[in-house]
Design a protein around this motif. Sequence first.
Motif, PDB file in Angstrom:
ATOM      1  N   PRO A 414       0.742  -1.190  -0.054  1.00  0.00           N
ATOM      2  CA  PRO A 414       0.020  -0.044  -0.027  1.00  0.00           C
ATOM      3  C   PRO A 414       0.956   1.323   0.079  1.00  0.00           C
ATOM      4  O   PRO A 414       0.159   2.431  -0.633  1.00  0.00           O
ATOM      5  CB  PRO A 414      -0.762  -0.075   1.209  1.00  0.00           C
ATOM      6  N   VAL A 415       2.151   1.232   0.480  1.00  0.00           N
ATOM      7  CA  VAL A 415       2.895   2.388   0.509  1.00  0.00           C
ATOM      8  C   VAL A 415       3.742   2.379  -0.580  1.00  0.00           C
ATOM      9  O   VAL A 415       3.947   3.459  -1.247  1.00  0.00           O
ATOM     10  CB  VAL A 415       3.695   2.554   1.957  1.00  0.00           C
ATOM     11  N   PHE A 416       4.639   1.502  -0.642  1.00  0.00           N
ATOM     12  CA  PHE A 416       5.830   1.215  -1.814  1.00  0.00           C
ATOM     13  C   PHE A 416       5.292   1.287  -3.212  1.00  0.00           C
ATOM     14  O   PHE A 416       5.587   1.819  -4.358  1.00  0.00           O
ATOM     15  CB  PHE A 416       6.785   0.162  -1.395  1.00  0.00           C
ATOM     16  N   LEU A 417       4.242   0.371  -3.548  1.00  0.00           N
ATOM     17  CA  LEU A 417       3.502   0.340  -4.736  1.00  0.00           C
ATOM     18  C   LEU A 417       3.321   1.848  -5.296  1.00  0.00           C
ATOM     19  O   LEU A 417       3.663   2.088  -6.553  1.00  0.00           O
ATOM     20  CB  LEU A 417       2.504  -0.690  -4.863  1.00  0.00           C
ATOM     21  N   GLN A 418       2.517   2.298  -4.377  1.00  0.00           N
ATOM     22  CA  GLN A 418       1.897   3.612  -4.833  1.00  0.00           C
ATOM     23  C   GLN A 418       3.115   4.825  -4.964  1.00  0.00           C
ATOM     24  O   GLN A 418       3.147   5.685  -5.947  1.00  0.00           O
ATOM     25  CB  GLN A 418       0.863   4.138  -3.890  1.00  0.00           C
ATOM     26  N   MET A 419       4.188   4.671  -3.981  1.00  0.00           N
ATOM     27  CA  MET A 419       5.211   5.680  -3.968  1.00  0.00           C
ATOM     28  C   MET A 419       6.010   5.536  -5.376  1.00  0.00           C
ATOM     29  O   MET A 419       6.163   6.575  -6.032  1.00  0.00           O
ATOM     30  CB  MET A 419       5.851   5.382  -2.978  1.00  0.00           C
ATOM     31  N   PHE A 420       6.281   4.314  -5.646  1.00  0.00           N
ATOM     32  CA  PHE A 420       7.164   4.053  -6.829  1.00  0.00           C
ATOM     33  C   PHE A 420       6.209   4.249  -8.361  1.00  0.00           C
ATOM     34  O   PHE A 420       6.606   4.673  -9.325  1.00  0.00           O
ATOM     35  CB  PHE A 420       7.831   2.583  -6.857  1.00  0.00           C
ATOM     36  N   TYR A 421       4.902   4.015  -8.083  1.00  0.00           N
ATOM     37  CA  TYR A 421       3.913   4.538  -9.077  1.00  0.00           C
ATOM     38  C   TYR A 421       4.055   5.935  -9.194  1.00  0.00           C
ATOM     39  O   TYR A 421       4.261   6.309 -10.709  1.00  0.00           O
ATOM     40  CB  TYR A 421       2.542   3.895  -8.784  1.00  0.00           C
ATOM     41  N   PHE A 422       4.159   6.576  -8.332  1.00  0.00           N
ATOM     42  CA  PHE A 422       4.158   8.063  -8.504  1.00  0.00           C
ATOM     43  C   PHE A 422       5.541   8.504  -9.071  1.00  0.00           C
ATOM     44  O   PHE A 422       5.620   9.762  -9.633  1.00  0.00           O
ATOM     45  CB  PHE A 422       3.723   8.939  -7.585  1.00  0.00           C
ATOM     46  N   LEU A 423       6.535   7.666  -8.798  1.00  0.00           N
ATOM     47  CA  LEU A 423       7.808   8.059  -9.512  1.00  0.00           C
ATOM     48  C   LEU A 423       7.987   7.564 -11.005  1.00  0.00           C
ATOM     49  O   LEU A 423       9.142   7.439 -11.603  1.00  0.00           O
ATOM     50  CB  LEU A 423       8.947   7.457  -8.390  1.00  0.00           C
ATOM     51  N   GLY A 424       6.848   6.874 -11.359  1.00  0.00           N
ATOM     52  CA  GLY A 424       7.181   6.457 -12.800  1.00  0.00           C
ATOM     53  C   GLY A 424       7.253   4.875 -13.093  1.00  0.00           C
ATOM     54  O   GLY A 424       7.351   4.521 -14.203  1.00  0.00           O
ATOM     55  N   TYR A 425       7.548   4.107 -11.970  1.00  0.00           N
ATOM     56  CA  TYR A 425       7.758   2.733 -11.983  1.00  0.00           C
ATOM     57  C   TYR A 425       6.670   1.827 -12.217  1.00  0.00           C
ATOM     58  O   TYR A 425       5.502   2.182 -11.579  1.00  0.00           O
ATOM     59  CB  TYR A 425       8.786   2.182 -10.802  1.00  0.00           C
ATOM     60  N   HIS A 426       6.861   0.892 -12.988  1.00  0.00           N
ATOM     61  CA  HIS A 426       5.689  -0.162 -13.255  1.00  0.00           C
ATOM     62  C   HIS A 426       5.570  -0.835 -11.678  1.00  0.00           C
ATOM     63  O   HIS A 426       6.393  -1.381 -11.216  1.00  0.00           O
ATOM     64  CB  HIS A 426       5.981  -0.847 -14.315  1.00  0.00           C
ATOM     65  N   PRO A 427       4.207  -1.088 -11.265  1.00  0.00           N
ATOM     66  CA  PRO A 427       4.038  -1.776 -10.311  1.00  0.00           C
ATOM     67  C   PRO A 427       4.538  -3.172 -10.239  1.00  0.00           C
ATOM     68  O   PRO A 427       5.111  -3.935  -9.063  1.00  0.00           O
ATOM     69  CB  PRO A 427       2.754  -1.702  -9.699  1.00  0.00           C
ATOM     70  N   ALA A 428       4.544  -3.834 -11.414  1.00  0.00           N
ATOM     71  CA  ALA A 428       5.038  -5.391 -11.424  1.00  0.00           C
ATOM     72  C   ALA A 428       6.525  -5.440 -11.530  1.00  0.00           C
ATOM     73  O   ALA A 428       7.031  -6.574 -10.939  1.00  0.00           O
ATOM     74  CB  ALA A 428       4.523  -5.876 -12.885  1.00  0.00           C
ATOM     75  N   PHE A 429       7.091  -4.334 -11.721  1.00  0.00           N
ATOM     76  CA  PHE A 429       8.390  -4.366 -11.575  1.00  0.00           C
ATOM     77  C   PHE A 429       9.231  -4.212 -10.154  1.00  0.00           C
ATOM     78  O   PHE A 429       9.934  -4.963  -9.668  1.00  0.00           O
ATOM     79  CB  PHE A 429       9.132  -3.133 -12.298  1.00  0.00           C
ATOM     80  N   ILE A 430       8.222  -3.277  -9.456  1.00  0.00           N
ATOM     81  CA  ILE A 430       8.728  -3.281  -8.051  1.00  0.00           C
ATOM     82  C   ILE A 430       8.273  -4.341  -7.328  1.00  0.00           C
ATOM     83  O   ILE A 430       8.763  -4.943  -6.257  1.00  0.00           O
ATOM     84  CB  ILE A 430       7.692  -2.141  -7.367  1.00  0.00           C
ATOM     85  N   GLN A 431       7.068  -5.176  -7.641  1.00  0.00           N
ATOM     86  CA  GLN A 431       6.654  -6.654  -7.237  1.00  0.00           C
ATOM     87  C   GLN A 431       7.657  -7.443  -7.254  1.00  0.00           C
ATOM     88  O   GLN A 431       8.196  -8.088  -6.693  1.00  0.00           O
ATOM     89  CB  GLN A 431       5.525  -7.093  -7.836  1.00  0.00           C
ATOM     90  N   ALA A 432       8.632  -7.434  -8.450  1.00  0.00           N
ATOM     91  CA  ALA A 432       9.570  -8.392  -8.851  1.00  0.00           C
ATOM     92  C   ALA A 432      10.886  -8.126  -7.910  1.00  0.00           C
ATOM     93  O   ALA A 432      11.411  -9.041  -7.385  1.00  0.00           O
ATOM     94  CB  ALA A 432      10.042  -8.166 -10.189  1.00  0.00           C
TER      95      ALA A 432
END
Length: 507
Positions: A414-432
């Motif tokens: 809930p914190v990091f997926l949204q934070m990185f999304y706002f930085l332009g990273y794809h959530p699937a990449f952050i999940q990896a």
Amino acid sequence: MTTQTDTAKNTKLTKFLNGIEKVGNKLPDPFMLFIVLAVIVIIASWIISSFGVSFIQPGENEEIAINSLVSAEGLQYMLTSMIDNFVGFTPLGIVLTMMLGIGLANKVGLLETFIKNTILQAPKQLVTYAVIFTGILGNLAADAAFIIVPPLAAMVFYNVGRHPLAGLAAGFAGVGSGFTANIIVTNTDAVLSGISAEVMGALNTNVTVTPVDNYFFMIASTLLLTVTGALITEKIVEPRLGKYQGNVDKEFEPTKPIEKRALRNAAIAAIGYISLLLLVLFLPSSPLRSEDGGMIPSPFLDGIVPIIMLFFVSTAVAYGITTKKIENSRSIAKMMGEAIKDMSGFIVLVFAVAQFIAYFEWTNIGSWLAVSGAAFLESADMTGLGIVIAFILLTALLNLLIFSGSALWAIEAPVFLQMFYFLGYHPAFIQAAYRVADSSTSVITPMNPYFIIVLAFMQEYDKKAGLGTLMALMLPYSLAFLTVWILLLLAFVFLGIPFGPGIGVYL
């Protein structure tokens, strides 16, 4: 055998890990942990909202306030949404559907026989690779792999004249440190992507995460970790252990002829199922492809969970009928029911997790933290891949205290997926990136409920073995897996290799 237990107890590393164990043992049960976290969200929402905190979400012009759960509206929301939060929680339906197939395959004995034959049929020079590879594939059986693979691997090493504890360590490393990798889509993909999709669904975006979004990366991870684990076993762990001097009764019982026939029939069923699927998939105007004939997105990807479930059902039925464990349709329903019953702890945990995530989303605290965190990172010029590596290392440390991969992701997403999304990273990449960290350190923490079970297996070969012995044995795997996995992640990034169908680093 010479053991290093007494020496290990005096090392700084063991003292540190013992401290982690002591702190970890003071944490409540995961169910109660999420209840406590939900209460913290309730109190935090009241405190933050009392200061009139608000923010503007990127891409939106409307100012968003923090909603307080300590209010008439908040109380009404908690009472009226509780059932919907639970029943509508995306991972719940996905996991239970997957377990109908995977659970049936486990109950009839298909998964155990497959694992046993994969190890037994390997040439002696490839035994170590087979053990690691089988351990990684073992997450098909979920947590059952922790109980099946390590003792079987120890027996294999013992029967070929090698140190059994090296085999046990290799099996444990494959199952534990390689838990989220595989060459096919598994229950882990469904659980993690379900949580990710739930979090992304709270944003006004079409970006989501599916069970196949890390597929290419996980295939490469499986191969790389197999080689890494084998080299660690043969170059570091086994030489350190020396020659085994014990004498135990651990002769292998070969697979029965009926089990071999059943495994052959299961393979025939698998080939038939895949052939039929490919036939339908590549038919002109296939109903499994999109209207323009594409695969991303498509009904095939949207329906990947039931497709995988039916694959396991078909192979399990073929195996079970041959071994006569399935006598009629009632047998199938009974064993599926037993598999779901085994998931009762997960179902109870999901109730608490669903409420925590729902409260986090409703109060807007998660979005506020994400937007604020993204703004801070941008202002500090910390928006590159370095921050992703920092996230991996942080998660690897947190995993020492919170073993459950789904539980930790439910906290972080809930914190990091949204934070990185706002930085332009794809959530699937952050999940990896999360998956790299979540698996690597799971074999060196006593918070892993199977850590003590593996220790019990170890003591069958070495009565003096203790926690320090097992930790010292597994630490090289943990550090090596984490290091090479991060390097693989970076290789995918810099070479532009997709992490899954149509999935890159950035949006």
